[in-house]
Design an enzyme around this catalytic site. Structure first.
Site, mmCIF file in Angstrom:
data_model
loop_
_atom_site.group_PDB
_atom_site.id
_atom_site.type_symbol
_atom_site.label_atom_id
_atom_site.label_comp_id
_atom_site.label_asym_id
_atom_site.label_seq_id
_atom_site.Cartn_x
_atom_site.Cartn_y
_atom_site.Cartn_z
ATOM 1 N N TYR A 29 -6.695 4.199 4.417
ATOM 2 C CA TYR A 29 -5.400 3.520 4.322
ATOM 3 C C TYR A 29 -5.423 2.223 5.138
ATOM 4 C CZ TYR A 29 -0.520 2.552 5.577
ATOM 5 O OH TYR A 29 0.685 1.929 5.821
ATOM 6 N N VAL A 86 0.839 -1.204 0.000
ATOM 7 C CA VAL A 86 0.000 0.000 0.000
ATOM 8 C C VAL A 86 0.873 1.252 0.000
ATOM 9 C CG1 VAL A 86 -1.709 1.319 1.333
ATOM 10 C CG2 VAL A 86 -1.990 -1.155 1.029
ATOM 11 N N GLU A 87 1.997 1.201 0.689
ATOM 12 C CA GLU A 87 2.888 2.363 0.742
ATOM 13 C C GLU A 87 3.569 2.645 -0.600
ATOM 14 O OE1 GLU A 87 3.449 4.653 2.992
ATOM 15 O OE2 GLU A 87 2.333 3.777 4.650
ATOM 16 N N SER A 88 4.114 1.598 -1.235
ATOM 17 C CA SER A 88 4.991 1.843 -2.393
ATOM 18 C C SER A 88 4.783 0.904 -3.574
ATOM 19 C CB SER A 88 6.458 1.723 -1.956
ATOM 20 O OG SER A 88 6.748 0.371 -1.610
#
Length: 150
Positions: A135, A48-50
């Site tokens: 998120y 999800v971050e990158s």
């Protein structure tokens, strides 16, 4: 042929974006277990971050697989900020930071993930933005799907 295989091994983390290469999955597994975490959860955060892009740079200046800001990186690792883009350091730091947040939030994964995204201060005072709730839901949904429970 050997040189080509070596080059592929060295470059594979740099080429990962939108999929998880076997070597990065192995590193994720190793560092998650070293910090006592479920590798699928750490992988979901990194995705999800990158999207597993080691060279990812966010709008606010966050860098690497775990998308660390310089201050958080320094507090978590003590390593130079330029190391945020190194896959091994980033995966190790992501797992370490998640574990720290888990304990800091009293063992609450929802709050720990919210703190990873919005910062521990926002969680501590109960000021979690709507974007952070989204998120956390994305991370947990992906985690459950990868664990076969979703």
């Amino acid at each position: 042929m050997r040189a080509l295989a070596f080059l592929a091994l060295v470059l594979s983390p740099a080429l990962a974006c939108g999929y998880i290469p076997q070597d990065l999955w192995g590193r994720t597994w190793r560092y998650a277990q070293a910090w006592g975490l479920d590798p699928y959860l750490v992988a979901a955060v990194v995705w999800v971050e990158s999207r597993y892009c080691p060279g990812a740079v966010g709008k606010a200046g966050e860098v690497g697989l775990g998308q660390f800001m310089p201050g958080t990186w320094r507090r978590t690792t003590g390593a130079p900020p330029e190391w945020r883009g190194h896959p091994d350091w980033a995966l190790w730091a992501t797992a370490k930071h998640l574990r720290e947040l888990y304990y800091a939030t009293g063992g609450d994964w929802y709050k720990a993930l919210a703190a990873y995204n919005a910062g521990f201060g926002a969680v501590r005072v109960g000021a979690i933005p709507a974007s952070t709730h989204r998120y956390v839901k994305r991370v947990l949904s992906l985690y459950r799907a990868w664990r076969g429970r979703g």
